[in-house]
Design a protein around this motif. Structure first.
Motif, PDB file in Angstrom:
ATOM      1  N   ALA A 137       0.969  -1.214  -0.114  1.00 41.56           N
ATOM      2  CA  ALA A 137       0.060   0.088   0.151  1.00 41.56           C
ATOM      3  C   ALA A 137       0.813   1.291   0.008  1.00 41.56           C
ATOM      4  O   ALA A 137       1.941   1.292   0.641  1.00 41.56           O
ATOM      5  CB  ALA A 137      -0.966   0.060   1.306  1.00 41.56           C
ATOM      6  N   PRO A 138       0.443   2.125  -0.603  1.00 38.48           N
ATOM      7  CA  PRO A 138       1.218   3.485  -0.725  1.00 38.48           C
ATOM      8  C   PRO A 138       1.405   4.152   0.793  1.00 38.48           C
ATOM      9  O   PRO A 138       0.342   4.079   1.605  1.00 38.48           O
ATOM     10  CB  PRO A 138       0.571   4.415  -1.600  1.00 38.48           C
ATOM     11  N   SER A 139       2.527   4.690   0.908  1.00 35.78           N
ATOM     12  CA  SER A 139       2.693   5.242   2.368  1.00 35.78           C
ATOM     13  C   SER A 139       3.637   6.507   2.131  1.00 35.78           C
ATOM     14  O   SER A 139       4.739   6.118   1.425  1.00 35.78           O
ATOM     15  CB  SER A 139       3.257   4.406   3.391  1.00 35.78           C
ATOM     16  N   GLY A 140       3.820   7.324   2.872  1.00 39.89           N
ATOM     17  CA  GLY A 140       4.469   8.490   3.004  1.00 39.89           C
ATOM     18  C   GLY A 140       4.981   9.115   1.414  1.00 39.89           C
ATOM     19  O   GLY A 140       4.259   8.988   0.572  1.00 39.89           O
ATOM     20  N   GLY A 141       6.224   9.911   1.640  1.00 40.54           N
ATOM     21  CA  GLY A 141       6.628  10.497   0.412  1.00 40.54           C
ATOM     22  C   GLY A 141       5.746  11.886   0.336  1.00 40.54           C
ATOM     23  O   GLY A 141       4.744  12.327   0.896  1.00 40.54           O
ATOM     24  N   ALA A 142       6.551  12.953  -0.387  1.00 37.70           N
ATOM     25  CA  ALA A 142       6.051  14.459  -0.428  1.00 37.70           C
ATOM     26  C   ALA A 142       5.180  14.381  -1.684  1.00 37.70           C
ATOM     27  O   ALA A 142       4.421  15.463  -1.832  1.00 37.70           O
ATOM     28  CB  ALA A 142       7.205  15.101  -0.584  1.00 37.70           C
ATOM     29  N   VAL A 143       5.366  13.354  -2.864  1.00 41.16           N
ATOM     30  CA  VAL A 143       4.682  13.491  -4.144  1.00 41.16           C
ATOM     31  C   VAL A 143       3.432  12.964  -4.115  1.00 41.16           C
ATOM     32  O   VAL A 143       2.461  13.778  -4.792  1.00 41.16           O
ATOM     33  CB  VAL A 143       5.534  12.725  -5.131  1.00 41.16           C
ATOM     34  N   ILE A 144       2.893  12.088  -3.564  1.00 46.16           N
ATOM     35  CA  ILE A 144       1.524  11.655  -3.435  1.00 46.16           C
ATOM     36  C   ILE A 144       0.630  12.261  -2.304  1.00 46.16           C
ATOM     37  O   ILE A 144       0.939  12.197  -1.252  1.00 46.16           O
ATOM     38  CB  ILE A 144       1.480  10.016  -3.366  1.00 46.16           C
ATOM     39  N   ASP A 145      -0.377  12.821  -2.801  1.00 43.41           N
ATOM     40  CA  ASP A 145      -1.230  13.478  -1.905  1.00 43.41           C
ATOM     41  C   ASP A 145      -1.919  12.386  -1.266  1.00 43.41           C
ATOM     42  O   ASP A 145      -2.224  11.317  -1.604  1.00 43.41           O
ATOM     43  CB  ASP A 145      -1.859  14.724  -2.575  1.00 43.41           C
ATOM     44  N   ALA A 146      -2.969  13.012  -0.345  1.00 44.47           N
ATOM     45  CA  ALA A 146      -3.928  12.075   0.199  1.00 44.47           C
ATOM     46  C   ALA A 146      -4.908  11.788  -0.463  1.00 44.47           C
ATOM     47  O   ALA A 146      -5.233  10.345  -0.075  1.00 44.47           O
ATOM     48  CB  ALA A 146      -4.566  12.994   1.713  1.00 44.47           C
ATOM     49  N   GLU A 147      -5.407  12.229  -1.499  1.00 41.36           N
ATOM     50  CA  GLU A 147      -6.624  11.602  -2.388  1.00 41.36           C
ATOM     51  C   GLU A 147      -6.027  10.611  -2.978  1.00 41.36           C
ATOM     52  O   GLU A 147      -6.853   9.687  -3.232  1.00 41.36           O
ATOM     53  CB  GLU A 147      -7.145  12.812  -3.023  1.00 41.36           C
ATOM     54  N   SER A 148      -4.930  10.748  -3.771  1.00 43.27           N
ATOM     55  CA  SER A 148      -4.244   9.660  -4.571  1.00 43.27           C
ATOM     56  C   SER A 148      -4.140   8.616  -3.850  1.00 43.27           C
ATOM     57  O   SER A 148      -4.313   7.123  -4.253  1.00 43.27           O
ATOM     58  CB  SER A 148      -2.925  10.277  -4.976  1.00 43.27           C
ATOM     59  N   ARG A 149      -3.452   8.724  -2.502  1.00 48.80           N
ATOM     60  CA  ARG A 149      -3.211   7.678  -1.558  1.00 48.80           C
ATOM     61  C   ARG A 149      -4.506   6.642  -1.336  1.00 48.80           C
ATOM     62  O   ARG A 149      -4.301   5.660  -1.225  1.00 48.80           O
ATOM     63  CB  ARG A 149      -2.709   8.111  -0.363  1.00 48.80           C
ATOM     64  N   ALA A 150      -5.578   7.677  -0.990  1.00 45.18           N
ATOM     65  CA  ALA A 150      -6.790   6.918  -0.602  1.00 45.18           C
ATOM     66  C   ALA A 150      -7.482   6.346  -1.767  1.00 45.18           C
ATOM     67  O   ALA A 150      -8.000   5.036  -1.557  1.00 45.18           O
ATOM     68  CB  ALA A 150      -7.801   8.184  -0.066  1.00 45.18           C
ATOM     69  N   ALA A 151      -7.200   6.606  -3.045  1.00 42.34           N
ATOM     70  CA  ALA A 151      -7.690   6.033  -4.341  1.00 42.34           C
ATOM     71  C   ALA A 151      -6.869   4.874  -4.465  1.00 42.34           C
ATOM     72  O   ALA A 151      -7.428   3.650  -4.638  1.00 42.34           O
ATOM     73  CB  ALA A 151      -7.621   6.936  -5.441  1.00 42.34           C
ATOM     74  N   LEU A 152      -5.690   4.883  -4.311  1.00 38.29           N
ATOM     75  CA  LEU A 152      -4.889   3.564  -4.438  1.00 38.29           C
ATOM     76  C   LEU A 152      -5.227   2.354  -3.460  1.00 38.29           C
ATOM     77  O   LEU A 152      -5.021   1.241  -3.901  1.00 38.29           O
ATOM     78  CB  LEU A 152      -3.143   4.018  -4.595  1.00 38.29           C
ATOM     79  N   THR A 153      -5.331   3.097  -2.262  1.00 39.64           N
ATOM     80  CA  THR A 153      -5.506   2.148  -1.176  1.00 39.64           C
ATOM     81  C   THR A 153      -7.067   1.443  -1.353  1.00 39.64           C
ATOM     82  O   THR A 153      -7.014   0.254  -1.080  1.00 39.64           O
ATOM     83  CB  THR A 153      -5.573   2.840   0.243  1.00 39.64           C
ATOM     84  N   ALA A 154      -7.950   2.066  -1.926  1.00 38.16           N
ATOM     85  CA  ALA A 154      -9.316   1.597  -2.238  1.00 38.16           C
ATOM     86  C   ALA A 154      -9.107   0.613  -3.418  1.00 38.16           C
ATOM     87  O   ALA A 154      -9.868  -0.686  -3.361  1.00 38.16           O
ATOM     88  CB  ALA A 154     -10.361   2.675  -2.664  1.00 38.16           C
ATOM     89  N   ILE A 155      -8.415   0.930  -4.326  1.00 36.89           N
ATOM     90  CA  ILE A 155      -8.270  -0.020  -5.684  1.00 36.89           C
ATOM     91  C   ILE A 155      -7.566  -1.285  -5.241  1.00 36.89           C
ATOM     92  O   ILE A 155      -8.016  -2.345  -5.466  1.00 36.89           O
ATOM     93  CB  ILE A 155      -7.223   0.700  -6.580  1.00 36.89           C
TER      94      ILE A 155
END
Length: 167
Positions: A137-155
């Motif tokens: 699952a995506p975590s941390g980093g300065a490039v990915i924002d919270a909405e992108s991380r939430a979408a990837l987690t849901a996928i």
């Protein structure tokens, strides 16, 4: 091989000089009628239905009673001559009309709705194969924002829920 019946399904064999050979032949045809593209009304019943129609069949449960006693897991078919039974063999499959699924005899019991395969092909295209390693699952980093991380987690959660990727 026995001299009086077939090895796999115990169909009666005709014997030299046997009187009323048609009886053995008809019993074998009745058993074949149950086995060719078998269809069961339901799976796992222990009590025979009270008013079956000729030609209907059921997959007997683990603790049968009455006319089905001693026939656990057999395919039971109602005929004009009464109940006929066929003992299942490993890998045997039957369509179960009440569930709209295939049941397969495996490891000594019937399994409903599971069809093991090496991969799934739809329209000539392989769409699902053996499960691969898990995707983190995506975590941390300065490039990915919270909405992108939430979408990837849901996928990823949806793919895991469908069994398409490992957890």
């Amino acid at each position: 091989m026995s001299d009086t019946q077939t090895d796999r399904f115990s169909f009666p064999l005709l014997q030299p000089g046997q009187a009323q050979k048609e009886m053995s032949h008809n019993e074998a045809l009745t058993a074949l009628d149950l086995l060719i593209q078998p269809t069961a009304e339901a799976i796992g019943l222990d009590t025979p239905p009270t008013a079956p129609d000729s030609g209907q069949s059921w997959i007997v449960g683990a603790a049968p009673t009455g006319a089905w006693a001693g026939k656990a897991f057999h395919l039971a078919g109602w005929t004009s001559g009464g109940w006929r039974f066929v003992a299942p063999v490993e890998g045997m499959a039957a369509w179960v009309t009440t569930d709209g699924l295939t049941a397969r005899f495996s490891g000594g019991s019937w399994v409903l709705g599971e069809d093991p395969c090496a991969h799934l092909v739809v329209g000539g295209n392989r769409v699902v194969g053996p499960r691969q390693s898990a995707i983190a699952a995506p975590s941390g980093g300065a490039v990915i924002d919270a909405e992108s991380r939430a979408a990837l987690t849901a996928i990823l959660a949806a793919l895991r829920a469908h069994g398409l990727i490992a957890t």
